[in-house]
Design a protein around this motif. Structure first.
Motif, PDB file in Angstrom:
ATOM      1  N   ILE C 488       0.837  -1.199   0.000  1.00 14.39           N
ATOM      2  CA  ILE C 488       0.000   0.000   0.000  1.00 14.39           C
ATOM      3  C   ILE C 488       0.870   1.247   0.000  1.00 14.39           C
ATOM      4  O   ILE C 488       0.595   2.215  -0.707  1.00 14.39           O
ATOM      5  N   VAL C 489       1.925   1.198   0.786  1.00 14.55           N
ATOM      6  CA  VAL C 489       2.719   2.410   0.973  1.00 14.55           C
ATOM      7  C   VAL C 489       3.604   2.690  -0.237  1.00 14.55           C
ATOM      8  O   VAL C 489       3.804   3.845  -0.610  1.00 14.55           O
ATOM      9  N   SER C 490       4.124   1.622  -0.853  1.00 15.07           N
ATOM     10  CA  SER C 490       4.930   1.852  -2.052  1.00 15.07           C
ATOM     11  C   SER C 490       4.474   0.858  -3.105  1.00 15.07           C
ATOM     12  O   SER C 490       5.064  -0.196  -3.293  1.00 15.07           O
ATOM     13  N   PRO C 491       3.390   1.191  -3.790  1.00 17.36           N
ATOM     14  CA  PRO C 491       2.803   0.218  -4.718  1.00 17.36           C
ATOM     15  C   PRO C 491       3.726  -0.054  -5.889  1.00 17.36           C
ATOM     16  O   PRO C 491       4.319   0.850  -6.450  1.00 17.36           O
ATOM     17  N   ASP C 492       3.853  -1.340  -6.204  1.00 15.98           N
ATOM     18  CA  ASP C 492       4.565  -1.703  -7.431  1.00 15.98           C
ATOM     19  C   ASP C 492       3.697  -2.712  -8.154  1.00 15.98           C
ATOM     20  O   ASP C 492       2.592  -2.999  -7.715  1.00 15.98           O
TER      21      ASP C 492
END
Lengths: 77, 568, 497
Positions: C488-492
């Motif tokens: 969620i915080v760093s979507p890839d």
């Protein structure tokens, strides 16, 4: 019997003052009270009296309450 | 693979619960505690001996240096003595609580990082609550509850500081913390110190100790006196040395306990106030921060655990044998309880710093550290506190309990293990007093350059004690107990706070009630407004009762049909 | 054997099938119970089999099923969904044992309907967990609402029916809000499913997004017990205790909290909400709920109602973690679904065991019960410690992470909320433990409830301890929580099987 204790105490005290003067180590004494013979006896006497008097004064003035003050001598859930 | 003494104690606790009461259980108890002591003595030298990777953190479960080892040693030693004292207790849960408590305390001392220490710290709080609740006075339940809330608050402060520190990128290991602390105060440090200070019973955060310790059982209080406060002292030495705040707080503590003890009638509460007073010496030593002062704090902790346990065991035997705990009700027991009296007096001489007893070799180290460190006032005030200590534990308590006017009380027979435990402690008190070198060799900052048995030290102490004794004799009539309680800082959460909380809870309840009533009448008016019910009536929804069940079934059938159609 | 994508609908359908079979086994109680256990075991097996793939970062997805043009029924097992599904299915298996024991101990009526609807509820719960888009989520969310109604009114008393009506009123109205919001989302972002990091960024103006967010939160907030939408929960305690335990401490309320995290993390995205300022608003509402619910709990004399208020407070830990939005906060919030589930279910099991044995429901009557039922009250005491955040128990792991997350989100003040809540937890649980062990009249005869009731609560208490010491034990729930939080915080790019 009490007289015996007083005499013994006085003897020990006198002996201790003698030892204190005899073995006084000026190099080791940092403050003025380290140089006064018998200082600790006076300090104990006066200190004890002061503690008792002051504590009792504070107690009766502010701190002491009847034993049932918090009302907890019966179990409360 | 090294044996963690704490885990040995946990295993013993488990075994105790599983084995029914009897000789087998007693043997397991004694052996288990002795094994823990052996493993504490066998801990490896400096360095991290046991790490664990948990939830992304590298935790050091055993990081034993000299400081940790001397504390682990005394903790397991007092566990042995306490277990022997409690051999006659039949409730397994009481044994388990004290052993878990002791084990967790050892866990804190061997921890190499703050997180591990915190885990054991909280376990100590829970276990000590269980210990307290095995007491059987009318106040046990309430005192334990207050104890829990105070310790939960203390734990919360410690946790808050720890979270802020770790979240801010701090390394939780104690080695890294040393650098952080030498850089000075920070919010995390202040919070963590506050949390530790509560456990160290630094006034005004101390009232939990004098409130709860006397309400535990005779055997439980012995354990309580040893662990919580000394674990806090250990953490202070480890993590917060050299702070003026702690120095003066310690001095104030030493005198605070003495003042309240003058007024105290309950012998075990009087000794509890003396725990505060003696811990004050340790805290002052930590505050001074010099090698001699820190050595003194550690040595004093070691000796204090022994003689305080002895004193509380003595007072405990009085309580156990007579059922009485107040000075106003006691007197003249010496002739009928000679062993207890003599052993108690050994503890009293130790705490008073009489030469040839262990208090003399540790307390004077701190006082001298104060003098040599350039704090003359500290030397004088701590000496004054010594006067008070001798007055209460060496003179007032024994005079009115064991000697003094005879009230004709006939004490019950004591189990032999209680006397045996007291004898063990007494022997150690004298042995350490006569051979301080054994203890000095185990202190954290070697070599120890302090020599307790010099002429001026001995002479000064002897004079001090004689002076105190003389004053006591003259004033003794003013020192008998009075049937009162003394208000302490816990007044704030024993009177105004419960009233405030009750008001808050009642208020929240009525808000909820009002919302419900409002909601219901709003819905009723809505129902009337849209003609769901004839005007003037309160719509009674039970009129629709039958249809809901059917509606649900219809809706589900509809959805199922939809899904089925979509699938096909 | 089923391929992983096929296991998703299978996991949902297995208990539906069981419900039907249960309904037909009215005359043979043991066969009927067997269907429940079989379905629970199969469901858990199916769900657990997905762990290796998902834990490695590959979400398992099944082909979308078009219901109407533009509206797909779509299942995906990502880390977060799998975590919820694992918790629900594991606890269903354990609760089934407890259910059987409880219902038979009381010889209650309507047992067939009870077990059947219970199975349907679990279907719906797994459907919610594996929903890949809002429509799927909504369908199963409403099915859950409807299927729990018969369980709430089980005893058919006046009070039960009233509570059921209140329950439906709250949840169906919330459902309408949810429907409105979902319809609006379909207009502004057609065809989008749940995406880590959200998909609504920039799709509409700030005021519109804010209104949508409020609607969503009302929609999920009723089940999640966010104040002031919580009123149904204490009333629903009139249901049989296994219902309160699994559904109202785990499935239904966690579905609400789950939905809340989905909305925050997978629909709107943390950054979007931060831009709207809505994350602070949600955090404040959650904090108020946490504290107010705990204060209300202090005033409740009925054991299950006190547990209900405790649940309301604890659920908002999850909402708070979601609102804070940093990786640790999200991970802590997600892990709390499991942690709180294990701990609270134990306490409800204890309440049920006590009731089955003694018919006592009020806290003031529980004096001495701890000496009579030491395992039961021991488990209760352990979970009380755990909910207050004591280390070595699961609750500490989530509390620690949410606290770290508060700092990472530049809002350290919320750490204070967690700490105050911990103290309040102690304040309202300790008197129960104290009365149980210290109160009463000294009778020390040990007399536990039947094993079917006592073993489950011991197991879940043990789970709370194990998860507290080694949070990745068993199914790797902690790892899944962090996987999901990081996504969620760093979507890839998300993997699809």
């Amino acid at each position: 019997m009490t007289r015996g204790w007083w005499l013994a105490a006085a003897a020990v005290l006198a002996g201790s003052v003698v030892l204190e003067i005899a073995f006084h180590d000026a190099g080791h004494s940092l403050y003025w009270w380290h140089d006064v013979p018998g200082f600790d006896f006076v300090y104990g006497l006066a200190g004890c009296a002061a503690i008792v008097v002051i504590s009792k004064a504070i107690g009766s003035a502010w701190l002491q309450r009847p034993e049932t003050y918090f009302g907890e001598d019966e179990e409360r859930p | 693979m090294i044996a963690h003494p704490g885990f040995v104690l946990f295993a013993t606790a488990l075994a105790t619960v599983l084995i029914p009461a009897g000789v087998a259980r007693q043997a397991v108890l004694a052996l288990g505690a002795a094994s823990a002591l052996a493993s504490a003595a066998a801990l490896p030298g400096d360095g991290v001996a046991w790490t664990a990777q948990v939830a992304g953190y590298q935790l050091e479960l055993v990081h034993a240096d000299a400081l940790a080892r001397v504390f682990a040693l005394i903790f397991t030693l007092i566990a042995v003595i306490g277990v022997v004292f409690a051999l006659h207790v039949r409730r397994a849960s009481e044994h388990a609580s004290v052993l878990v408590y002791a084990g967790a305390a050892v866990g804190v001392t061997l921890a190499g990082d703050w997180i591990t220490a915190f885990v054991w710290w909280e376990l100590m709080a829970a276990a000590s609550l269980a210990v307290i609740w095995h007491g059987n006075t009318p106040r046990t339940g309430a005192a334990g509850f207050r104890y829990l809330l105070v310790h939960a608050a203390g734990g919360s402060l410690l946790l808050a500081g720890l979270v802020l520190y770790v979240a801010g990128g701090g390394d939780p290991s104690f080695d890294a913390w040393r650098t952080v602390w030498s850089a000075g105060w920070s919010l995390p440090a202040a919070l963590m110190l506050a949390g530790v200070a509560i456990n160290a019973a630094i006034p005004p955060l101390h009232a939990w100790l004098t409130d709860a310790y006397p309400e535990a059982s005779v055997t439980g209080t012995v354990f309580l006196s040893a662990f919580t406060t000394k674990t806090a002292v250990y953490l202070l030495i480890r993590a917060f040395p050299g702070s003026d705040l702690l120095l003066w707080a310690g001095v104030a503590m030493a005198l605070y306990g003495v003042v309240y003890a003058v007024l105290e009638n309950d012998i075990r509460r009087l000794l509890a106030y003396h725990i505060i007073s003696q811990v004050g010496y340790m805290v002052a030593g930590v505050g001074m921060g010099t090698a001699m002062a820190l050595n003194g704090a550690a040595a004093h902790a070691f000796c204090h655990i022994l003689y305080k346990a002895l004193l509380l065991m003595g007072a405990g035997t009085v309580l156990a044998a007579t059922g009485r705990r107040n000075l106003t009700e006691l007197g003249g027991l010496a002739s009928r309880m000679p062993a207890a009296t003599a052993l108690y007096m050994i503890g009293a001489f130790s705490i008073s710093g009489v030469p040839l007893f262990n208090g003399f070799v540790s307390k004077s180290m701190i006082v001298s550290a104060g003098a040599e460190g350039g704090w003359p006032a500290v030397e004088l005030l701590l000496t004054l506190a010594s006067v008070g200590t001798f007055l209460h534990t060496g003179l007032k308590l024994p005079y009115f309990t064991f000697f003094g006017p005879d009230r004709g009380i006939v004490p019950a027979q004591l189990p032999r293990n209680m006397i045996a435990a007291m004898t063990m402690a007494a022997v150690l008190c004298i042995a350490l007093g006569v051979f301080p070198g054994w203890l000095y060799a185990r202190l954290p900052f070697l070599p120890v350059e302090y020599h307790p048995y010099t002429v001026d030290h001995v002479v000064a102490t002897v004079q001090l004690l004689i002076g105190t004794g003389a004053a006591f004799w003259v004033l003794r009539r003013k020192l008998g107990g009075e049937a009162t309680v003394s208000l302490d800082t816990d007044w704030f959460y024993r009177r105004p706070l419960p009233i405030a909380i009750d008001a808050l809870v009642a208020g929240a309840g009525s808000v909820g009630e009002a919302a419900r009533t409002y909601g219901r009448s709003a819905v009723a008016s809505f129902g009337r407004a849209v003609r769901l019910a004839p005007p003037g009536t309160v719509p009674h929804f039970d009129a629709y009762r039958r249809s809901i069940g059917r509606t649900v079934t219809w809706v589900l059938a509809f959805l199922a049909a939809l899904a089925l159609i979509g699938w096909l | 054997m089923l391929t992983p994508p096929e296991r998703l609908p299978a996991a949902i359908l297995v208990s539906l099938a069981a419900a039907v079979l249960i309904a037909f086994s009215r005359r043979q109680p043991n066969v009927r119970e067997a269907w429940t256990f079989l379905a629970a075991a199969i469901k858990l097996g199916l769900v657990a089999s997905l762990v290796p793939a998902v834990a490695a970062g590959q979400a398992v997805e099944s082909a979308p099923l078009t219901l109407l043009p533009g509206i797909d029924l779509h299942f995906r097992a990502d880390a977060f969904g799998l975590l919820f599904a694992l918790v629900a299915s594991t606890l269903w298996l354990i609760t089934s044992v407890f259910s059987v024991g409880y219902m038979r101990a009381g010889s209650y009526a309507h047992q067939t309907g009870y077990f059947a609807w219970f199975a349907v509820c679990l279907s719906a719960t797994i459907g919610i967990a594996f929903a890949a888009n809002l429509v799927t989520f909504f369908i199963f969310y409403e099915i859950l609402t409807l299927a729990t109604y018969p369980l709430v009114i089980h005893f058919r008393t006046e009070e039960a029916v009233r509570a059921g009506r209140q329950y439906l009123a709250y949840t169906l109205i919330a459902g309408q809000c949810l429907l409105l919001a979902i319809a609006a989302v379909h207009v502004i972002a057609p065809g989008e499913g749940f995406q880590p990091g959200g998909f609504l960024a920039g799709r509409a103006s700030a005021p519109v997004l804010t209104v949508l967010f409020v609607l969503f939160i009302i929609g999920v907030g009723v089940k999640a017990g966010i104040m002031p939408l919580h009123g149904w929960l204490p009333a629903a305690m009139v249901a049989p205790t296994p219902v309160s335990a699994l559904l109202h401490a785990v499935a239904v309320v966690k579905a609400g909290a789950f939905g809340c995290v989905r909305v925050v993390g997978f629909v709107f995205g943390v950054d979007t909400l931060h831009g709207l300022g809505a994350d602070v608003g949600l955090a404040i509402v959650a904090s108020i709920t946490i504290v107010a619910a705990s204060v209300r709990a202090l005033g409740e004399g009925h054991l299950k109602r006190r547990l209900a208020y405790s649940t309301i407070g604890q659920l908002s830990y999850i909402v708070l973690g979601a609102a804070l939005g940093s990786a640790a906060a999200l991970a802590g919030a997600m892990f709390h679904i499991a942690a709180h589930g294990a701990m609270k279910i134990t306490m409800f099991f204890c309440a049920g065991a006590i009731y089955a044995k003694t018919h006592l429901e009020q806290i003031e009557d529980l004096g001495g019960i701890g000496r009579r039922m030491p395992v039961t009250m021991g488990a209760f005491a352990v979970c009380a410690l755990g909910l207050a955040g004591t280390p070595l128990l699961a609750g500490f792991i989530s509390k620690w992470n949410i606290g770290l997350g508060a700092y990472q989100a530049d809002r350290p003040v919320f750490i204070a909320v967690l700490l105050v809540s911990g103290l309040l937890n102690f304040a309202y649980f300790t008197p129960i433990v104290r009365a149980a062990f210290l109160g009463g009249n000294g009778d020390t005869r040990v007399d536990e409830a039947r094993p079917a009731l006592t073993v489950p609560l011991a197991l879940t208490a043990l789970a709370a301890i194990v998860l507290g010491i080694y949070p990745d034990a068993g199914l790797g729930l902690y790892h899944l929580a962090w996987e999901a939080a990081r996504s969620i915080v760093s979507p890839d790019s998300r993997g699809v099987l």
